[in-house]
Design a protein around this motif. Structure first.
Motif, PDB file in Angstrom:
ATOM      1  N   PHE A 197      64.696  86.628  67.432  1.00  0.00           N
ATOM      2  CA  PHE A 197      65.158  86.715  66.047  1.00  0.00           C
ATOM      3  C   PHE A 197      66.687  86.700  65.955  1.00  0.00           C
ATOM      4  CE2 PHE A 197      60.850  88.685  65.406  1.00  0.00           C
ATOM      5  CZ  PHE A 197      60.348  87.630  64.656  1.00  0.00           C
ATOM      6  N   SER A 198      67.354  87.170  66.999  1.00  0.00           N
ATOM      7  CA  SER A 198      68.820  87.045  67.035  1.00  0.00           C
ATOM      8  C   SER A 198      69.217  85.581  67.121  1.00  0.00           C
ATOM      9  CB  SER A 198      69.383  87.821  68.231  1.00  0.00           C
ATOM     10  OG  SER A 198      69.156  89.206  68.102  1.00  0.00           O
ATOM     11  N   PHE A 199      68.495  84.823  67.953  1.00  0.00           N
ATOM     12  CA  PHE A 199      68.727  83.386  68.022  1.00  0.00           C
ATOM     13  C   PHE A 199      68.517  82.730  66.652  1.00  0.00           C
ATOM     14  CE2 PHE A 199      68.194  83.284  72.756  1.00  0.00           C
ATOM     15  CZ  PHE A 199      69.264  82.454  73.043  1.00  0.00           C
ATOM     16  N   CYS A 200      67.413  83.076  66.003  1.00  0.00           N
ATOM     17  CA  CYS A 200      67.115  82.502  64.684  1.00  0.00           C
ATOM     18  C   CYS A 200      68.234  82.805  63.694  1.00  0.00           C
ATOM     19  CB  CYS A 200      65.789  83.051  64.153  1.00  0.00           C
ATOM     20  SG  CYS A 200      64.323  82.525  65.071  1.00  0.00           S
ATOM     21  N   PHE A 201      68.668  84.063  63.660  1.00  0.00           N
ATOM     22  CA  PHE A 201      69.712  84.512  62.742  1.00  0.00           C
ATOM     23  C   PHE A 201      71.028  83.801  63.017  1.00  0.00           C
ATOM     24  CE2 PHE A 201      73.144  87.731  62.015  1.00  0.00           C
ATOM     25  CZ  PHE A 201      73.067  87.793  60.633  1.00  0.00           C
ATOM     26  N   LEU A 202      71.460  83.824  64.266  1.00  0.00           N
ATOM     27  CA  LEU A 202      72.766  83.277  64.620  1.00  0.00           C
ATOM     28  C   LEU A 202      72.787  81.753  64.556  1.00  0.00           C
ATOM     29  CD1 LEU A 202      73.451  85.680  67.610  1.00  0.00           C
ATOM     30  CD2 LEU A 202      74.598  85.729  65.385  1.00  0.00           C
ATOM     31  N   SER A 203      71.710  81.112  64.968  1.00  0.00           N
ATOM     32  CA  SER A 203      71.660  79.646  64.928  1.00  0.00           C
ATOM     33  C   SER A 203      71.699  79.120  63.493  1.00  0.00           C
ATOM     34  CB  SER A 203      70.393  79.139  65.630  1.00  0.00           C
ATOM     35  OG  SER A 203      70.404  79.467  67.001  1.00  0.00           O
ATOM     36  N   THR A 204      70.966  79.795  62.608  1.00  0.00           N
ATOM     37  CA  THR A 204      70.952  79.366  61.205  1.00  0.00           C
ATOM     38  C   THR A 204      72.336  79.504  60.582  1.00  0.00           C
ATOM     39  OG1 THR A 204      68.640  80.042  60.994  1.00  0.00           O
ATOM     40  CG2 THR A 204      69.873  79.729  58.957  1.00  0.00           C
ATOM     41  N   LEU A 205      72.982  80.638  60.806  1.00  0.00           N
ATOM     42  CA  LEU A 205      74.325  80.839  60.252  1.00  0.00           C
ATOM     43  C   LEU A 205      75.346  79.888  60.875  1.00  0.00           C
ATOM     44  CD1 LEU A 205      74.512  84.739  59.981  1.00  0.00           C
ATOM     45  CD2 LEU A 205      74.252  83.080  58.132  1.00  0.00           C
ATOM     46  N   THR A 206      75.173  79.582  62.170  1.00  0.00           N
ATOM     47  CA  THR A 206      76.087  78.656  62.839  1.00  0.00           C
ATOM     48  C   THR A 206      75.983  77.261  62.241  1.00  0.00           C
ATOM     49  OG1 THR A 206      75.947  79.891  64.913  1.00  0.00           O
ATOM     50  CG2 THR A 206      76.691  77.612  65.054  1.00  0.00           C
ATOM     51  N   HIS A 207      74.764  76.813  61.985  1.00  0.00           N
ATOM     52  CA  HIS A 207      74.565  75.495  61.381  1.00  0.00           C
ATOM     53  C   HIS A 207      75.274  75.407  60.030  1.00  0.00           C
ATOM     54  CE1 HIS A 207      72.604  71.725  60.423  1.00  0.00           C
ATOM     55  NE2 HIS A 207      72.154  72.237  59.293  1.00  0.00           N
ATOM     56  N   ARG A 208      75.201  76.481  59.254  1.00  0.00           N
ATOM     57  CA  ARG A 208      75.855  76.485  57.953  1.00  0.00           C
ATOM     58  C   ARG A 208      77.375  76.519  58.093  1.00  0.00           C
ATOM     59  NH1 ARG A 208      71.783  80.877  55.130  1.00  0.00           N
ATOM     60  NH2 ARG A 208      69.928  79.530  55.198  1.00  0.00           N
ATOM     61  N   ALA A 209      77.867  77.264  59.085  1.00  0.00           N
ATOM     62  CA  ALA A 209      79.310  77.321  59.315  1.00  0.00           C
ATOM     63  C   ALA A 209      79.854  75.945  59.690  1.00  0.00           C
ATOM     64  CB  ALA A 209      79.623  78.326  60.412  1.00  0.00           C
ATOM     65  N   GLN A 210      79.095  75.198  60.484  1.00  0.00           N
ATOM     66  CA  GLN A 210      79.526  73.856  60.873  1.00  0.00           C
ATOM     67  C   GLN A 210      79.510  72.907  59.680  1.00  0.00           C
ATOM     68  OE1 GLN A 210      76.770  73.227  64.192  1.00  0.00           O
ATOM     69  NE2 GLN A 210      78.486  73.388  65.590  1.00  0.00           N
ATOM     70  N   GLU A 211      78.533  73.067  58.814  1.00  0.00           N
ATOM     71  CA  GLU A 211      78.490  72.239  57.613  1.00  0.00           C
ATOM     72  C   GLU A 211      79.691  72.498  56.722  1.00  0.00           C
ATOM     73  OE1 GLU A 211      74.690  73.201  55.900  1.00  0.00           O
ATOM     74  OE2 GLU A 211      73.711  71.472  56.840  1.00  0.00           O
ATOM     75  N   ARG A 212      80.085  73.782  56.579  1.00  0.00           N
ATOM     76  CA  ARG A 212      81.255  74.124  55.760  1.00  0.00           C
ATOM     77  C   ARG A 212      82.520  73.527  56.376  1.00  0.00           C
ATOM     78  NH1 ARG A 212      78.760  79.205  55.734  1.00  0.00           N
ATOM     79  NH2 ARG A 212      80.232  79.933  57.305  1.00  0.00           N
TER      80      ARG A 212
END
Length: 258
Positions: free
Chosen positions: A237-252
């Protein structure tokens, strides 16, 4: 390749140090009496406690799952994900070896490696908060070095590891809540809650191992076994949390650079 190198070199360094005798005074449990699961005398040492031994395969499976390449992923985020996955994969044989041989060095390493694993969560969150342009690998190296050195508290007090681990967990949870407030949504909030609940299960079930063994439900699949299941879920779940936020950070970041 860089992720493998940066995980394996500190790993080998810690293995060497743990075998020097530096931590001979550290309080670690070196008997099967520490665990509620009964030893099966007819099985070889690496399966002496079948459930607590075999559960380590889950770490490897979970790590291999998250080690796979992700489409559209940046080089830095791939590095962060692969380091975390490799930590999980290498942690499994350390725990398994501890149960198989009941010697001091693997027991020390079992404790020691827990700290940089938890410290990688703030490292990854730092990348999410700063963005790909401002994040530096040197910051990650400095935090991981401090994390490894914090195990030195075990040389000062018999509860040194518990203090160090508590600080690592508290920092990871605090930074997770902070980045959730600024960058998260309902989906990432659910991942964070599941990760924290799994962390609580990891700690409490291990502490209550012998107490729970009074009940038939926990006599073969003991509290310690289920604590390891919670630990794997905590990773996932840490992977899920961090990966999702990372994808959004890269999009920004990509949107700003257009």
């Amino acid at each position: 390749m860089s992720a493998l190198l940066h995980v394996s070199l500190p790993f080998l360094f810690c293995v060497l140090v743990a075998n020097t005798g530096l931590f001979d005074g550290v309080a670690v449990d070196l008997s099967y009496d520490h665990y509620a699961e009964r030893r099966v005398e007819s099985l070889p040492p690496f399966l002496a406690m079948p459930c607590n031994c075999v559960v380590n395969v889950l770490y490897i499976c979970m790590g291999l799952y998250w080690l796979r390449s992700r489409e559209g992923e940046g080089e830095q985020s791939r590095y962060l994900r692969q380091v975390f996955a490799l930590m999980a994969i290498l942690y499994a044989p350390v725990q398994w070896t501890r149960l198989a041989v009941l010697r001091r060095a693997p027991a020390v390493l079992d404790q020691w490696f827990t700290l940089p694993i938890f410290a990688w969560v703030p490292v990854w969150i730092g990348f999410i908060e700063r963005g790909p342009d401002k994040w530096r690998a040197s910051h990650a190296a400095a935090l991981e070095a401090c994390s490894l050195l914090s195990y030195g508290l075990t040389l000062v007090h018999e509860l040194g590891f518990e203090v160090a681990l508590g600080c690592h967990v508290a920092l990871a949870v605090f930074m997770g809540m902070r980045v959730q407030r600024t960058h998260g949504d309902r989906r990432t909030g659910a991942y964070l809650q599941l990760a924290v609940l799994s962390c609580a299960g990891f700690v409490l079930l291990k502490l209550l191992d012998h107490w729970l063994a009074r009940y038939r439900l926990f006599q073969r699949f003991t509290g310690h076994f289920w604590s390891k299941v919670c630990d794997v879920l905590q990773f996932h779940f840490s992977f899920c949390f961090l990966s999702t936020l990372t994808h959004r950070a890269q999009e920004r970041s990509a949107a700003r650079n257009r």
